[in-house]
Design an enzyme around this catalytic site. Structure first.
Site, PDB file in Angstrom:
ATOM      1  N   ARG A  77       0.940   1.270   1.567  1.00 10.99           N
ATOM      2  CA  ARG A  77       1.085   2.482   2.361  1.00 10.99           C
ATOM      3  C   ARG A  77      -0.189   3.330   2.414  1.00 10.99           C
ATOM      4  O   ARG A  77      -0.634   3.724   3.503  1.00 10.99           O
ATOM      5  CB  ARG A  77       2.233   3.349   1.820  1.00 10.99           C
ATOM      6  CG  ARG A  77       3.590   2.905   2.256  1.00 10.99           C
ATOM      7  CD  ARG A  77       4.589   3.112   1.151  1.00 10.99           C
ATOM      8  NE  ARG A  77       4.299   2.189   0.084  1.00 10.99           N
ATOM      9  CZ  ARG A  77       4.811   0.941   0.020  1.00 10.99           C
ATOM     10  NH1 ARG A  77       5.659   0.552   0.903  1.00 10.99           N
ATOM     11  NH2 ARG A  77       4.470   0.120  -0.955  1.00 10.99           N
ATOM     12  N   THR A  78      -0.754   3.639   1.257  1.00 12.31           N
ATOM     13  CA  THR A  78      -1.877   4.591   1.259  1.00 12.31           C
ATOM     14  C   THR A  78      -3.063   4.009   2.013  1.00 12.31           C
ATOM     15  O   THR A  78      -3.668   4.674   2.859  1.00 12.31           O
ATOM     16  CB  THR A  78      -2.275   4.937  -0.190  1.00 12.31           C
ATOM     17  OG1 THR A  78      -1.077   5.252  -0.909  1.00 12.31           O
ATOM     18  CG2 THR A  78      -3.209   6.119  -0.232  1.00 12.31           C
ATOM     19  N   LYS A 122     -18.909  -8.519  -9.230  1.00 11.59           N
ATOM     20  CA  LYS A 122     -20.145  -8.970  -9.907  1.00 11.59           C
ATOM     21  C   LYS A 122     -20.560  -7.981 -10.978  1.00 11.59           C
ATOM     22  O   LYS A 122     -21.632  -8.106 -11.564  1.00 11.59           O
ATOM     23  CB  LYS A 122     -21.278  -9.100  -8.883  1.00 11.59           C
ATOM     24  CG  LYS A 122     -21.014 -10.066  -7.747  1.00 11.59           C
ATOM     25  CD  LYS A 122     -22.187 -10.011  -6.759  1.00 11.59           C
ATOM     26  CE  LYS A 122     -21.773 -10.498  -5.388  1.00 11.59           C
ATOM     27  NZ  LYS A 122     -22.728 -10.059  -4.347  1.00 11.59           N
ATOM     28  N   ARG A 141      -8.891   4.553  -4.595  1.00  9.83           N
ATOM     29  CA  ARG A 141      -7.797   4.340  -5.568  1.00  9.83           C
ATOM     30  C   ARG A 141      -8.375   3.571  -6.742  1.00  9.83           C
ATOM     31  O   ARG A 141      -9.114   2.591  -6.549  1.00  9.83           O
ATOM     32  CB  ARG A 141      -6.635   3.582  -4.964  1.00  9.83           C
ATOM     33  CG  ARG A 141      -5.605   3.196  -6.037  1.00  9.83           C
ATOM     34  CD  ARG A 141      -4.331   2.669  -5.489  1.00  9.83           C
ATOM     35  NE  ARG A 141      -3.572   3.712  -4.824  1.00  9.83           N
ATOM     36  CZ  ARG A 141      -2.355   3.533  -4.316  1.00  9.83           C
ATOM     37  NH1 ARG A 141      -1.778   2.351  -4.408  1.00  9.83           N
ATOM     38  NH2 ARG A 141      -1.723   4.517  -3.722  1.00  9.83           N
ATOM     39  N   HIS A 149      -1.990  11.853  -7.299  1.00 10.75           N
ATOM     40  CA  HIS A 149      -1.970  11.172  -6.000  1.00 10.75           C
ATOM     41  C   HIS A 149      -1.759  12.301  -4.963  1.00 10.75           C
ATOM     42  O   HIS A 149      -0.678  12.441  -4.394  1.00 10.75           O
ATOM     43  CB  HIS A 149      -0.821  10.160  -5.979  1.00 10.75           C
ATOM     44  CG  HIS A 149      -0.872   9.164  -4.862  1.00 10.75           C
ATOM     45  ND1 HIS A 149      -1.699   9.296  -3.751  1.00 10.75           N
ATOM     46  CD2 HIS A 149      -0.175   8.019  -4.669  1.00 10.75           C
ATOM     47  CE1 HIS A 149      -1.503   8.256  -2.945  1.00 10.75           C
ATOM     48  NE2 HIS A 149      -0.595   7.474  -3.479  1.00 10.75           N
TER      49      HIS A 149
END
Ligand code: CP
Length: 331
Positions: free
Chosen positions: A79-80, A109, A130, A158
């Site tokens: 969703r986000t 890496k 995120r 959030h």
């Protein structure tokens, strides 16, 4: 909080005007709900309604044409990430989508978060991040010269989810003051609960927290609730709150945050919202969930008009459109 370098296409002549219109959000990092007072919330909600109307009428606009969003996700998301991408595209902007758990980027890496954001800011005007660690968004913001939007930092916050949650309550029930809001499930690790609770402290609401003992709301947040003079109660049983709740905000037990998986197994199936339970609820109430769900709400509840969770999902796009426009100084 410092205002960051404005994006390249910013109209400097209009700067003062847009700064007022965007209610102080232009050029800002969005790290916590503590940045949003009622004026800012009203502003974002009004803009989100305009975005909804525009999308429903014509689908999109070129308000952010020439601007680029970097979507940097170190944790899974449906969703986000999708709603930020859809928001940017519906506003005419472009997206760098690093949303496949960063495994196809140079993070795999060993590149640090600091170097990754200092690279992305060379291409993008705003970064949505995120990350599994609390405080990662703040760290990224300290290094980036373009605004960073926190899309979830571990069990921390959030904030954009809380904005869309509050917007959903307002749009579904017509008000926030006076409501009885029950939060159910993983209140310990559920960052959406943490952010929404903090936002709700600005309103005259009653809060009920329903969780197993080991998943109670963190003490520091409970203390903020008590200090704000909110009518609050904790319980282990949904049956204690279902009859009086105007909002039942259900959450998933966050398996990924448990160091001892046997503890997760003990609590994972603690709650399930069923049609039988819904019979005890008010006729005019809503069931919300930030999603994904993994068994907390039975699928047969989806047919109940009080099930608001997919309308909540859609609101996320309008809120993120409003927020991107505000942060990028496009009122
Ligand atoms: N609500 C929410 O954050 O969903 P995603 O994890 O799918 O982004």
């Amino acid at each position: 909080m410092n205002v960051k370098q404005l994006p390249p296409l910013f109209n400097f002549e209009a700067m003062e005007k847009t700064a007022v219109f965007s209610n102080g959000l232009t050029g800002q990092d969005i790290l916590s709900v503590s940045q949003f007072d009622k004026d800012k919330l009203d502003y974002i909600f009004a803009r989100a309604r305009e975005m909804r109307e525009m999308v429903e009428r014509v689908g999109g606009t070129d308000l952010l044409k020439g601007h680029v969003l970097a979507c940097l996700f170190y944790e899974p998301s449906t969703r986000t990430s999708s709603s930020f991408i859809a928001a940017m595209e519906r506003l005419g902007g472009g997206v760098i989508p690093i949303t496949q758990g960063v495994k196809f980027s140079s993070v795999s890496k060993g590149e640090t978060l600091a170097d990754t954001v200092r690279t992305l800011e060379q291409y993008a005007d705003v970064i949505v991040l995120r990350h599994p660690e609390m405080g990662a968004a703040k760290l990224a913001a300290d290094y980036a010269s373009v605004p960073v939007i926190n899309a979830g930092d571990g069990p921390g916050e959030h904030p954009t989810q809380a904005l869309l949650d509050l917007f959903t309550i307002r749009e579904e029930l017509g008000r926030i003051d006076g409501l009885k809001i029950a939060m159910v499930g993983d209140l310990r690790y559920g960052r959406t609960v943490h952010s929404l609770t903090k936002l709700l402290l600005q309103y005259n609401v009653s809060l009920r927290f329903v969780s197993p003992e080991i998943l109670r709301l963190p003490l520091n947040i409970m203390n903020q609730v008590i200090d704000a003079g909110i009518n609050v109660r904790e319980t282990h049983d949904v049956a204690d709150v279902i009859e009086n709740a105007d909002v039942l905000y259900v959450t998933r037990v966050q398996k990924e945050r448990f160091s001892d998986l046997s503890q997760y197994e003990e609590v994972k199936d603690h709650y399930e919202i069923t049609p039988e339970l819904m019979q005890k609820a008010k006729k005019k109430m809503i069931v919300m969930h930030p999603l994904p769900r993994v068994g907390e709400i039975h699928y047969s509840v989806d047919h109940d008009p009080r099930a608001a969770y997919f309308r909540q999902v859609r609101n996320g796009m309008f809120i993120r459109m409003a927020l991107l426009a505000a942060v990028l100084g496009k009122a």
